[in-house]
Write an enzyme that holds these catalytic residues in place. Structure first.
Site, PDB file in Angstrom:
ATOM      1  N   HIS A 191       0.848  -1.210   0.000  1.00 31.63           N
ATOM      2  CA  HIS A 191       0.000   0.000   0.000  1.00 31.63           C
ATOM      3  C   HIS A 191       0.878   1.253   0.000  1.00 31.63           C
ATOM      4  CE1 HIS A 191      -1.453   3.357   2.428  1.00 31.63           C
ATOM      5  NE2 HIS A 191      -2.642   3.155   1.897  1.00 31.63           N
ATOM      6  N   ASN A 192       1.858   1.269   0.894  1.00 27.37           N
ATOM      7  CA  ASN A 192       2.725   2.456   0.981  1.00 27.37           C
ATOM      8  C   ASN A 192       3.543   2.632  -0.294  1.00 27.37           C
ATOM      9  OD1 ASN A 192       1.758   2.462   3.592  1.00 27.37           O
ATOM     10  ND2 ASN A 192       3.699   3.122   4.461  1.00 27.37           N
ATOM     11  N   GLU A 231       1.410   4.107  -2.753  1.00 28.93           N
ATOM     12  CA  GLU A 231       1.263   5.534  -2.384  1.00 28.93           C
ATOM     13  C   GLU A 231       2.441   6.344  -2.962  1.00 28.93           C
ATOM     14  OE1 GLU A 231       0.403   6.017   1.869  1.00 28.93           O
ATOM     15  OE2 GLU A 231       1.883   7.625   1.891  1.00 28.93           O
TER      16      GLU A 231
END
Ligand code: NBP
Length: 484
Positions: free
Chosen positions: A186-187, A190
């Protein structure tokens, strides 16, 4: 006095806000912080009539908890977590649960799950996304670890998490470090999303010569369509901010990006697992390159950009539309790569990951929340065993519709000498992915020439290896070939 349903250790920004969120959902929370003054100030200033009790020591915290005890660590990731676990183990009883909600490395969470299991305790390593606001009003929560602990923790986590179409953005991710792995990806995504937005901004500012206000309007417009997302929304908003002299604040910010490591971890994992997660990795490198500010300033003098004639008004409008499509198509590549990585990790670590569920967990509460994630969820709902997002009908159509504009935008950047590492590496990945034939045949020949590494042939079954004596066979490759 009734006992607390959960204990939280660590009262920095994330811990405080999660505690308030839990209390607002009716859960009684016991809190502890290494430095007691923070606990004391928090309880005095923020608690009001909420069910929150402070503890001066770990023993006091543990004594305040109902069994099985659930203790969530919201502290700096790394050794701190291990030291706290060391201190907690002697205070806990069989079946108690330690949850690490920090940004821990997934391999640490796998190790901690095993360690606590051996002690008769349960461990959950969970990603928590959404920053301060998310923690307070509803974060995306990605728990993994010892599934035996999930039923006790689930009601609390699903209550405090963000909701998307009424469903909690929190569900069980998988065993061991799966929760932190998914949070890491997820990061990484991002990083990719942010870099793509930054590249679009840079092309508009430097390539098209648009004012910050004009760019603000473009992002605000993009946020009404397929690019609708938290990151586009906040970009449009932050571009409205002016400095004291009335100039856009963004123009005054030094162009040297920081990073905390989760993007780098995603890149490392992609290399370890052999998955081409090029866009995220390029986004990490872009931050590294940005940090070389003084060297770049010197190089800018040495290698000045060549003059390129400005675009006409209609060409500018067309290029803005091209940039939109380039951003969209690149974003699809980034998520396709992120999902490829999770699929490979699941296979490598023997985790059963729920890919549609992951899209739902990312759909609300977290930094990458977007309309787009709904399309990913639908793609996995339609075909739970989908091998690659690019095989889903929706994304196939989206890429085909964007492709020509995507190439136009990247070509524009190249002609202008403006760096678009994420957009261009996304395009290179796509062109590689859709190529039935790549020049890896030549690589294999080179490897066999200098290192006798052998090669497979297109006219022989996969797995059959051949070697050629390239140096002594006088150019007659077949005569020198033999099966290995
Ligand atoms: P920080 O990451 O800044 O950590 C501060 C907390 O760790 C304080 O409570 C501090 O206690 C405690 N701590 C430290 Br530092 N060393 C300690 C030790 N040796 N023993 C016990 N406690 C210790 O806090 P945060 O920004 O709230 O983040 C918490 C976790 O959540 C981190 O892992 C972070 O990566 C993750 N996360 C953060 C965000 C975000 O937006 N900030 C988002 C998502 C996840 P003290 O008060 O006594 O110094």
């Amino acid at each position: 006095m009734s006992q607390a349903e959960i204990g939280v250790i660590g009262l920095a920004v994330m811990g405080q806000n999660l505690v308030l969120n839990m209390a607002d959902h009716g859960f009684k929370v016991a809190v502890y912080n290494r430095s007691y003054d923070k606990t004391d100030a928090f309880v005095r200033q923020r608690v009001e009539d909420r069910p929150i009790v402070g503890a001066q020591s770990l023993t006091e915290l543990v004594d305040q908890l109902a069994r099985p005890r659930k203790i969530m660590l919201m502290v700096k990731a790394g050794d701190v977590v291990d030291r706290l676990i060391d201190d907690l183990i002697p205070l806990l009883s069989e079946g108690d649960i330690i949850i690490d909600g920090g940004n821990s490395l997934y391999t640490d969470s796998t190790r901690r799950t095993q360690r606590l299991k051996a002690e008769g305790l349960h461990f959950i390593g969970t990603g928590v996304s959404g920053g301060e606001e998310g923690a307070r009003t509803g974060p995306s929560i990605m728990p993994g670890g010892d599934v035996a602990a999930w039923p006790a923790v689930k009601p609390i986590f699903q209550a405090i998490s963000a909701k998307s179409d009424g469903q909690p953005c929190c569900d069980w991710v998988g065993p061991e470090g799966a929760g932190h792995y998914v949070k890491m990806v997820h990061n990484g995504i991002e990083y990719g999303d942010m870099q793509l937005i930054a590249e679009a901004y840079h092309l508009m500012r430097q390539g098209l010569g648009l004012s910050v206000d004009a760019i603000q309007a473009v992002f605000a417009d993009w946020n009404q369509g397929v690019l609708d997302s938290y990151l586009i929304e906040i970009t449009a908003e932050l571009l409205t901010f002016k400095d004291d002299d009335g100039e856009p604040l963004v123009d005054k910010i030094l162009d040297a990006a920081g990073q905390k490591g989760t993007g780098k971890w995603t890149g490392i994992s992609s290399l370890e697992l052999g998955v081409p997660v090029t866009l995220i990795t390029e986004s990490v490198y872009a931050r590294c390159l940005s940090a070389l500010k003084s060297e770049r300033e010197e190089a800018a003098q040495r290698y000045p950009a060549s003059e390129v004639p400005p675009l006409s008004e209609s060409e500018t409008r067309a290029m803005i539309a091209a940039l939109h499509d380039a951003l969209y198509a690149s974003k699809i590549m980034s998520y396709a790569q992120g999902y490829m990585l999770m699929r490979e990790a699941a296979s490598e670590f023997d985790w059963d990951l729920n890919y549609g569920g992951i899209a739902l967990m990312w759909r609300g509460g977290c930094i990458i929340r977007s309309r787009f994630l709904e399309n990913i969820k639908q793609a996995y709902d339609q075909n739970p065993s989908l091998n690659n997002l690019l095989q889903a009908e929706f994304f196939e159509q989206a890429v085909k519709q964007s492709e020509s504009n995507w190439r136009k935008a990247v070509a524009f950047a190249v002609t202008q000498g403006l760096p678009v590492p994420a957009m261009s590496s996304a395009l290179a990945f796509f062109d590689g992915y859709r190529s039935a034939r790549l020049p890896a045949n030549l690589l294999q020949a080179q490897r066999d020439y200098f290192g006798a590494h052998t090669y497979e042939r297109i006219d022989a079954p996969r797995g059959e290896r051949f070697h050629t004596d390239w140096i002594h066979s006088g150019g007659h490759a077949q005569s020198g070939s033999y099966e290995v």
